[in-house]
Scaffold this motif. Structure first.
Motif, PDB file in Angstrom:
ATOM      1  N   LYS A 123       0.658  -1.348  -0.153  1.00 44.39           N
ATOM      2  CA  LYS A 123       0.145  -0.030   0.081  1.00 44.39           C
ATOM      3  C   LYS A 123       0.838   1.235   0.116  1.00 44.39           C
ATOM      4  CE  LYS A 123      -3.679   2.386   2.600  1.00 44.39           C
ATOM      5  NZ  LYS A 123      -3.476   3.432   1.661  1.00 44.39           N
ATOM      6  N   LEU A 124       1.857   1.180   0.854  1.00 33.54           N
ATOM      7  CA  LEU A 124       2.640   2.418   0.815  1.00 33.54           C
ATOM      8  C   LEU A 124       3.171   2.563  -0.608  1.00 33.54           C
ATOM      9  CD1 LEU A 124       4.431   4.494   2.573  1.00 33.54           C
ATOM     10  CD2 LEU A 124       6.244   2.688   2.713  1.00 33.54           C
ATOM     11  N   TYR A 125       3.938   1.586  -1.048  1.00 36.05           N
ATOM     12  CA  TYR A 125       4.533   1.843  -2.438  1.00 36.05           C
ATOM     13  C   TYR A 125       3.425   2.337  -3.418  1.00 36.05           C
ATOM     14  CZ  TYR A 125       6.478   0.462  -6.835  1.00 36.05           C
ATOM     15  OH  TYR A 125       6.971   0.606  -8.152  1.00 36.05           O
ATOM     16  N   LYS A 126       2.347   1.658  -3.484  1.00 41.37           N
ATOM     17  CA  LYS A 126       1.159   2.045  -4.509  1.00 41.37           C
ATOM     18  C   LYS A 126       1.018   3.559  -4.289  1.00 41.37           C
ATOM     19  CE  LYS A 126      -0.585  -2.459  -5.766  1.00 41.37           C
ATOM     20  NZ  LYS A 126      -1.755  -3.165  -5.852  1.00 41.37           N
ATOM     21  N   ASP A 127       0.716   3.820  -3.010  1.00 43.30           N
ATOM     22  CA  ASP A 127       0.357   5.251  -2.544  1.00 43.30           C
ATOM     23  C   ASP A 127       1.399   6.495  -2.917  1.00 43.30           C
ATOM     24  OD1 ASP A 127      -2.050   4.198  -1.622  1.00 43.30           O
ATOM     25  OD2 ASP A 127      -1.401   4.696   0.413  1.00 43.30           O
ATOM     26  N   ASN A 128       2.766   5.943  -3.035  1.00 40.53           N
ATOM     27  CA  ASN A 128       3.757   6.912  -3.345  1.00 40.53           C
ATOM     28  C   ASN A 128       4.506   6.542  -4.577  1.00 40.53           C
ATOM     29  OD1 ASN A 128       4.076   8.560  -0.778  1.00 40.53           O
ATOM     30  ND2 ASN A 128       3.627   6.535  -0.020  1.00 40.53           N
ATOM     31  N   ARG A 129       3.989   5.687  -5.423  1.00 40.92           N
ATOM     32  CA  ARG A 129       4.705   5.255  -6.858  1.00 40.92           C
ATOM     33  C   ARG A 129       5.254   6.608  -7.356  1.00 40.92           C
ATOM     34  NH1 ARG A 129       4.654   4.299 -11.580  1.00 40.92           N
ATOM     35  NH2 ARG A 129       5.892   2.168 -12.446  1.00 40.92           N
ATOM     36  N   ASP A 130       4.176   7.531  -7.445  1.00 39.86           N
ATOM     37  CA  ASP A 130       4.273   8.837  -8.261  1.00 39.86           C
ATOM     38  C   ASP A 130       5.605   9.257  -7.975  1.00 39.86           C
ATOM     39  OD1 ASP A 130       2.242   8.367  -9.985  1.00 39.86           O
ATOM     40  OD2 ASP A 130       0.953   9.530  -9.042  1.00 39.86           O
ATOM     41  N   ILE A 131       5.977   9.575  -6.479  1.00 36.43           N
ATOM     42  CA  ILE A 131       6.789  10.028  -5.883  1.00 36.43           C
ATOM     43  C   ILE A 131       8.283   9.340  -6.469  1.00 36.43           C
ATOM     44  CG2 ILE A 131       8.042  10.748  -3.756  1.00 36.43           C
ATOM     45  CD1 ILE A 131       5.417  11.456  -2.396  1.00 36.43           C
ATOM     46  N   LEU A 132       8.287   8.228  -6.213  1.00 37.14           N
ATOM     47  CA  LEU A 132       9.201   7.316  -6.448  1.00 37.14           C
ATOM     48  C   LEU A 132       9.858   7.430  -7.786  1.00 37.14           C
ATOM     49  CD1 LEU A 132       8.294   4.451  -4.201  1.00 37.14           C
ATOM     50  CD2 LEU A 132      10.149   5.944  -3.713  1.00 37.14           C
ATOM     51  N   LYS A 133       8.516   7.301  -8.833  1.00 36.63           N
ATOM     52  CA  LYS A 133       8.894   7.564 -10.184  1.00 36.63           C
ATOM     53  C   LYS A 133       9.651   9.188 -10.432  1.00 36.63           C
ATOM     54  CE  LYS A 133       8.419   5.081 -13.173  1.00 36.63           C
ATOM     55  NZ  LYS A 133       9.277   3.973 -13.673  1.00 36.63           N
ATOM     56  N   ASN A 134       8.959  10.098  -9.828  1.00 33.50           N
ATOM     57  CA  ASN A 134       9.617  11.206 -10.065  1.00 33.50           C
ATOM     58  C   ASN A 134      10.876  11.215  -9.669  1.00 33.50           C
ATOM     59  OD1 ASN A 134       7.039  12.117 -11.250  1.00 33.50           O
ATOM     60  ND2 ASN A 134       6.439  13.106  -9.342  1.00 33.50           N
ATOM     61  N   PHE A 135      11.369  10.733  -8.522  1.00 37.11           N
ATOM     62  CA  PHE A 135      12.825  10.481  -8.062  1.00 37.11           C
ATOM     63  C   PHE A 135      13.533   9.924  -9.081  1.00 37.11           C
ATOM     64  CE2 PHE A 135      15.979   8.813  -5.196  1.00 37.11           C
ATOM     65  CZ  PHE A 135      16.466   9.921  -4.849  1.00 37.11           C
ATOM     66  N   GLU A 136      13.001   8.809  -9.742  1.00 33.99           N
ATOM     67  CA  GLU A 136      13.732   8.260 -10.986  1.00 33.99           C
ATOM     68  C   GLU A 136      14.270   9.289 -12.102  1.00 33.99           C
ATOM     69  OE1 GLU A 136      13.372   4.408 -13.794  1.00 33.99           O
ATOM     70  OE2 GLU A 136      11.602   5.275 -13.042  1.00 33.99           O
ATOM     71  N   SER A 137      13.248   9.923 -12.284  1.00 32.88           N
ATOM     72  CA  SER A 137      13.630  11.031 -13.262  1.00 32.88           C
ATOM     73  C   SER A 137      14.529  12.068 -12.804  1.00 32.88           C
ATOM     74  CB  SER A 137      12.334  11.667 -13.676  1.00 32.88           C
ATOM     75  OG  SER A 137      11.395  10.952 -14.380  1.00 32.88           O
ATOM     76  N   PHE A 138      14.495  12.425 -11.328  1.00 35.28           N
ATOM     77  CA  PHE A 138      15.268  13.574 -11.045  1.00 35.28           C
ATOM     78  C   PHE A 138      16.854  12.892 -10.918  1.00 35.28           C
ATOM     79  CE2 PHE A 138      17.414  15.496  -7.131  1.00 35.28           C
ATOM     80  CZ  PHE A 138      16.928  16.665  -7.501  1.00 35.28           C
ATOM     81  N   ILE A 139      16.823  11.827 -10.579  1.00 39.94           N
ATOM     82  CA  ILE A 139      18.246  11.161 -10.443  1.00 39.94           C
ATOM     83  C   ILE A 139      18.910  10.871 -11.786  1.00 39.94           C
ATOM     84  CG2 ILE A 139      18.277  10.540  -7.945  1.00 39.94           C
ATOM     85  CD1 ILE A 139      17.927   7.492  -8.948  1.00 39.94           C
ATOM     86  N   ASN A 140      18.182  10.548 -12.680  1.00 38.95           N
ATOM     87  CA  ASN A 140      18.428  10.387 -13.958  1.00 38.95           C
ATOM     88  C   ASN A 140      19.177  11.627 -14.723  1.00 38.95           C
ATOM     89  OD1 ASN A 140      18.833   8.074 -15.629  1.00 38.95           O
ATOM     90  ND2 ASN A 140      16.340   7.827 -15.625  1.00 38.95           N
ATOM     91  N   ASP A 141      18.251  12.668 -14.320  1.00 38.69           N
ATOM     92  CA  ASP A 141      18.548  13.916 -14.617  1.00 38.69           C
ATOM     93  C   ASP A 141      19.997  14.573 -14.119  1.00 38.69           C
ATOM     94  OD1 ASP A 141      16.380  14.103 -16.318  1.00 38.69           O
ATOM     95  OD2 ASP A 141      15.373  15.497 -15.058  1.00 38.69           O
ATOM     96  N   ARG A 142      20.183  14.322 -12.693  1.00 32.61           N
ATOM     97  CA  ARG A 142      21.313  14.564 -12.271  1.00 32.61           C
ATOM     98  C   ARG A 142      22.587  13.815 -12.778  1.00 32.61           C
ATOM     99  NH1 ARG A 142      22.324  17.001  -7.492  1.00 32.61           N
ATOM    100  NH2 ARG A 142      23.998  15.636  -7.095  1.00 32.61           N
TER     101      ARG A 142
END
Length: 160
Positions: A123-142
């Motif tokens: 549930k925690l994962y599913k509820d916060n998946r967007d944040i985790l995916k956005n973080f993926e983009s963030f670290i990819n950009d970095r």
């Protein structure tokens, strides 16, 4: 040293992407299975292990990023690392809030506790998946910026 740092950051990003993919797959399987299914326990354990690895990658990324800007990670506690990383724009605000709020989950993994339950973690994962995916983009950009800047640094050596 520049090349090693880029490779280390690339490994962190790759590990993060792989873990997110595994969590997506495991969460779908977990949600579609009954506890009486033959492989339910294995899927549950796989999801828990991937969540544990997710927090390990978070720590690796923060430690790497802070050391890259000269902050000694051995001098602080993890909550302070996270705050420093946020203040230095090494992590975005939504991720900072998520990570800081869920840090106790990382502690349960570190001490081998069986809580929270897998159901709660899914549930925690599913509820916060967007944040985790956005973080993926963030670290990819970095990573892209890091590689681009390091190439400039390497090329400037030949200009002298």
């Amino acid at each position: 040293m520049i090349r090693v740092n880029s490779m280390r950051l690339q490994n962190i990003v790759n590990n993060y992407m792989e873990i997110l993919s595994d969590l997506d797959e495991d969460s779908k399987l977990y949600s579609s299975m009954a506890e009486t299914d033959k492989y339910f326990k294995q899927v549950s354990n796989s999801f828990r292990n991937n969540m544990k690895e997710l927090y390990t990658v978070f720590e690796d990324y923060i430690a790497f990023s802070l050391s890259a800007v000269g902050v000694a990670v051995t001098d602080n506690r993890l909550r302070e690392y996270i705050l420093n990383a946020y203040k230095l724009k090494i992590i975005p605000e939504d991720f900072y809030e998520f990570y800081n709020k869920t840090l106790n989950i990382r502690n349960t993994f570190a001490h081998q506790y069986k809580k929270p339950t897998t159901k709660e973690l899914v549930k925690l994962y599913k509820d916060n998946r967007d944040i985790l995916k956005n973080f993926e983009s963030f670290i990819n950009d970095r990573l892209k910026i890091h590689i681009k800047n390091n190439r400039k640094d390497l090329l400037s050596l030949y200009d002298e």
